[in-house]
Write a protein that holds these residues in place. Structure first.
Motif, PDB file in Angstrom:
ATOM      1  N   SER A  59     -25.000 -30.175  77.493  1.00 45.91           N
ATOM      2  CA  SER A  59     -24.864 -29.410  78.960  1.00 45.91           C
ATOM      3  C   SER A  59     -26.001 -28.579  78.956  1.00 45.91           C
ATOM      4  N   TYR A  60     -26.659 -28.100  78.228  1.00 45.43           N
ATOM      5  CA  TYR A  60     -27.570 -27.174  78.206  1.00 45.43           C
ATOM      6  C   TYR A  60     -29.205 -27.726  78.289  1.00 45.43           C
ATOM      7  N   GLY A  61     -29.218 -28.744  77.198  1.00 46.19           N
ATOM      8  CA  GLY A  61     -30.481 -29.386  76.992  1.00 46.19           C
ATOM      9  C   GLY A  61     -30.389 -30.668  76.602  1.00 46.19           C
ATOM     10  N   PHE A 167     -25.868  -5.353  80.083  1.00 50.14           N
ATOM     11  CA  PHE A 167     -25.009  -6.364  80.141  1.00 50.14           C
ATOM     12  C   PHE A 167     -25.632  -7.359  81.109  1.00 50.14           C
ATOM     13  N   LYS A 168     -25.332  -8.605  80.546  1.00 49.74           N
ATOM     14  CA  LYS A 168     -25.694  -9.721  81.436  1.00 49.74           C
ATOM     15  C   LYS A 168     -24.547 -10.508  81.638  1.00 49.74           C
ATOM     16  N   LEU A 169     -24.377 -10.675  83.022  1.00 48.18           N
ATOM     17  CA  LEU A 169     -23.480 -11.224  83.773  1.00 48.18           C
ATOM     18  C   LEU A 169     -23.803 -12.841  83.898  1.00 48.18           C
ATOM     19  N   LYS A 170     -22.909 -13.857  83.442  1.00 45.82           N
ATOM     20  CA  LYS A 170     -23.189 -15.052  83.611  1.00 45.82           C
ATOM     21  C   LYS A 170     -22.351 -15.573  84.956  1.00 45.82           C
ATOM     22  N   ILE A 171     -23.230 -16.132  85.891  1.00 42.02           N
ATOM     23  CA  ILE A 171     -22.639 -16.827  87.248  1.00 42.02           C
ATOM     24  C   ILE A 171     -22.762 -18.206  87.325  1.00 42.02           C
ATOM     25  N   VAL A 198     -28.304 -10.664  85.747  1.00 44.16           N
ATOM     26  CA  VAL A 198     -27.596 -11.552  86.398  1.00 44.16           C
ATOM     27  C   VAL A 198     -27.898 -12.949  85.826  1.00 44.16           C
ATOM     28  N   ASP A 199     -27.423 -14.019  85.233  1.00 48.96           N
ATOM     29  CA  ASP A 199     -27.979 -15.232  84.929  1.00 48.96           C
ATOM     30  C   ASP A 199     -27.237 -16.257  85.639  1.00 48.96           C
ATOM     31  N   VAL A 200     -27.956 -17.068  86.577  1.00 49.93           N
ATOM     32  CA  VAL A 200     -27.130 -17.947  87.402  1.00 49.93           C
ATOM     33  C   VAL A 200     -27.450 -19.281  86.670  1.00 49.93           C
ATOM     34  N   ASN A 201     -28.159 -19.355  85.759  1.00 48.70           N
ATOM     35  CA  ASN A 201     -28.514 -20.787  85.002  1.00 48.70           C
ATOM     36  C   ASN A 201     -28.356 -21.932  85.788  1.00 48.70           C
ATOM     37  N   GLN A 202     -29.403 -21.801  86.726  1.00 50.56           N
ATOM     38  CA  GLN A 202     -29.882 -22.779  87.636  1.00 50.56           C
ATOM     39  C   GLN A 202     -28.930 -23.241  88.643  1.00 50.56           C
ATOM     40  N   ILE A 224     -32.851 -10.737  87.634  1.00 50.96           N
ATOM     41  CA  ILE A 224     -32.075 -12.027  87.848  1.00 50.96           C
ATOM     42  C   ILE A 224     -32.717 -13.167  87.172  1.00 50.96           C
ATOM     43  N   GLU A 225     -31.982 -14.080  86.373  1.00 49.29           N
ATOM     44  CA  GLU A 225     -32.260 -15.164  85.612  1.00 49.29           C
ATOM     45  C   GLU A 225     -32.080 -16.216  86.448  1.00 49.29           C
ATOM     46  N   GLN A 226     -33.125 -17.171  86.092  1.00 50.17           N
ATOM     47  CA  GLN A 226     -33.181 -18.624  86.605  1.00 50.17           C
ATOM     48  C   GLN A 226     -32.025 -18.955  87.586  1.00 50.17           C
ATOM     49  N   ALA A 249     -37.670 -16.524  84.352  1.00 49.54           N
ATOM     50  CA  ALA A 249     -37.834 -17.689  84.175  1.00 49.54           C
ATOM     51  C   ALA A 249     -37.151 -17.873  82.774  1.00 49.54           C
ATOM     52  N   ASP A 250     -36.078 -18.722  82.818  1.00 54.12           N
ATOM     53  CA  ASP A 250     -35.384 -19.236  81.507  1.00 54.12           C
ATOM     54  C   ASP A 250     -35.563 -20.605  81.444  1.00 54.12           C
ATOM     55  N   GLU A 251     -34.704 -21.612  81.819  1.00 56.93           N
ATOM     56  CA  GLU A 251     -34.661 -22.799  81.559  1.00 56.93           C
ATOM     57  C   GLU A 251     -35.983 -23.236  82.185  1.00 56.93           C
ATOM     58  N   ALA A 252     -36.554 -22.836  83.236  1.00 57.83           N
ATOM     59  CA  ALA A 252     -38.037 -23.419  83.582  1.00 57.83           C
ATOM     60  C   ALA A 252     -38.959 -23.248  82.470  1.00 57.83           C
ATOM     61  N   VAL A 273     -38.218 -15.878  76.423  1.00 54.39           N
ATOM     62  CA  VAL A 273     -38.743 -16.653  75.283  1.00 54.39           C
ATOM     63  C   VAL A 273     -37.668 -16.736  74.201  1.00 54.39           C
ATOM     64  N   LYS A 274     -37.674 -17.990  73.728  1.00 58.61           N
ATOM     65  CA  LYS A 274     -36.612 -18.351  72.609  1.00 58.61           C
ATOM     66  C   LYS A 274     -37.232 -19.233  71.708  1.00 58.61           C
ATOM     67  N   ILE A 275     -37.220 -19.048  70.527  1.00 60.34           N
ATOM     68  CA  ILE A 275     -37.709 -20.296  69.448  1.00 60.34           C
ATOM     69  C   ILE A 275     -37.193 -21.502  69.529  1.00 60.34           C
TER      70      ILE A 275
HETATM   71 MG    MG Z   1     -30.561 -17.976  80.660  1.00 55.58          MG
END
Ligand code: MG
Ligand code: MUC
Length: 374
Positions: A59-61, A167-171, A198-202, A224-226, A249-252, A273-275
């Motif tokens: 579901s993520y990648g 704190f990061k909130l996932k919405i 806040v991370d909207v995850n696209q 505000i994330e992605q 920018a995260d998933e982008a 950035v993520k390894i």
């Molecule tokens: Mg994210």
């Protein structure tokens, strides 16, 4: 002259570890985390460990734990056995020539090579990468219990323990109005005691993002994330130009090509950035270099890896001169148990790089056996 050590065997083990509570993200609700643990055995008796982990199956990648194990067993392993273990650039160049994509699997393999080489030389992975600028990294916590009141209680407890102050909130799972009210309620409850991101995850389209972000900005949200789908680079640039609150920018942003394009159009004023997204530690530092050149802020992200992946990320991130937005390397704390003996020290809003050669971690073989998928 003695023969340089070679790679003798690579083992990929799927491990399922329960989470301390359900973790609600826009694309999945996690009740466990599945990791692919890589054991890379070398001809000089040194073993390197690595981790390839994603979120919520497919579901993520585009890589799942099962596909990563299959591809490591079927393609990576036959290609790499017999190769010189200490020449990481040469091994990874061979991997890139023969295997397209599969960046999360590549990151796990490269981590195991770096761990082995560090152990062989008696130095840490950070030292192999040129040295740690800092031995500690700021770490936030993600509130994602799926319930506003529970999130407020969780944040209060962590604040009073002094473990996290951001704190990061996932919405993105609920209708926008519900999600917006959730964020504002948490920000109001925490007030100036904590920073909130806040991370909207696209999950939003551009019009929804414009309305939602305006409210978040007013409520005092810090980042505000992605908000938009990964592919909408131009939309991310428009939101970045429109708002004062930084857009991340995260998933982008996966590899250096994305980083270069996003930097050119300013799609985001911060890069997560993520390894795992970039295909390893060296590549994540190249992405970071592009951000640095473009004066874009940096945030050390996670794919909710366990201890191996989180500590590998920490070894790379701590070599950066500037990590203005800290990190979210809290993955091990979301799990009820570990397959690593070494306890990573999380306190005072930071994590400490474990001392010792390589990653500085010791596998717990009993626990690995216990949690290994049968
Ligand atoms: Mg994210
Ligand atoms: C993401 O999209 O940032 C990071 C923290 C968390 O809970 O999920 C991840 C993935």
């Amino acid at each position: 002259m003695a023969q340089p050590p070679t790679i003798e065997k690579i083992e990929a083990v799927i491990v399922d570890l329960p989470t301390i509570r359900p973790h609600h993200l826009s694309m999945a609700v996690m009740r466990q985390q599945t990791m692919v643990i890589i054991r890379l055995f070398c001809s000089d008796g040194v073993e390197g460990i690595g981790e390839s982990t994603t979120i919520g199956g497919l579901s993520y990648g585009e890589e799942s734990p099962e596909s990563m194990k299959l591809n490591i067993d079927t393609y990576f392993s036959p290609l790499l056995v017999g190769q010189e273990a200490g020449n990481i650039h040469k091994v990874m160049a061979l991997v890139d020539k023969s295997i397209k994509g599969n960046r999360i699997a590549k990151s796990g393999i490269e981590t195991a090579l770096l761990d082995a080489q560090g152990k062989r030389l008696g130095i840490s992975v950070a030292a192999l990468l040129g040295g740690a600028v800092s031995e500690t990294l700021p770490v936030l916590w993600t509130l994602a219990s799926g319930n506003t009141d529970k999130d407020i209680i969780e944040a209060g407890e962590l604040l009073s323990q002094g473990r996290h102050n951001t704190f990061k909130l996932k919405i993105g799972r609920n209708p926008p109005e519900t999600d917006i009210a959730h964020v504002i309620a948490i920000k109001e409850a925490l007030g100036s005691r904590a920073r909130v991101t806040v991370d909207v995850n696209q999950a939003w389209d551009e019009a929804t993002a414009k309305t939602g972000i305006a409210k978040f900005e007013k409520a005092g949200v810090d980042l505000i994330e992605q908000p938009l789908v990964r592919e909408n680079f131009d939309g991310l640039a428009r939101l970045t130009a429109y708002f004062q609150v930084p857009i991340m920018a995260d998933e982008a942003l996966q590899d250096t090509t994305d980083a270069f394009k996003l930097a050119q159009i300013r799609g985001g004023s911060v890069f997560a950035v993520k390894i795992a997204k970039s295909g390893g530690l060296y590549n994540v530092l190249k992405v970071a270099a592009i951000a640095e050149a473009a004066d874009i802020g940096l945030y050390g992200g996670t794919l909710l890896e366990g201890t191996i992946g989180s500590v590998a990320s920490a070894h790379a991130f701590c070599t950066l001169k500037k990590l203005n937005w800290g990190t979210e390397l809290f993955g091990p704390l979301l799990l009820t148990d570990d397959i690593i003996k070494t306890k990573v020290n999380y306190a005072d809003n930071v994590m400490h790089l474990p001392p010792g050669p390589g990653l500085g971690l010791e596998l717990d073989l009993d626990k690995l056996e216990q949690y290994k998928r049968k």
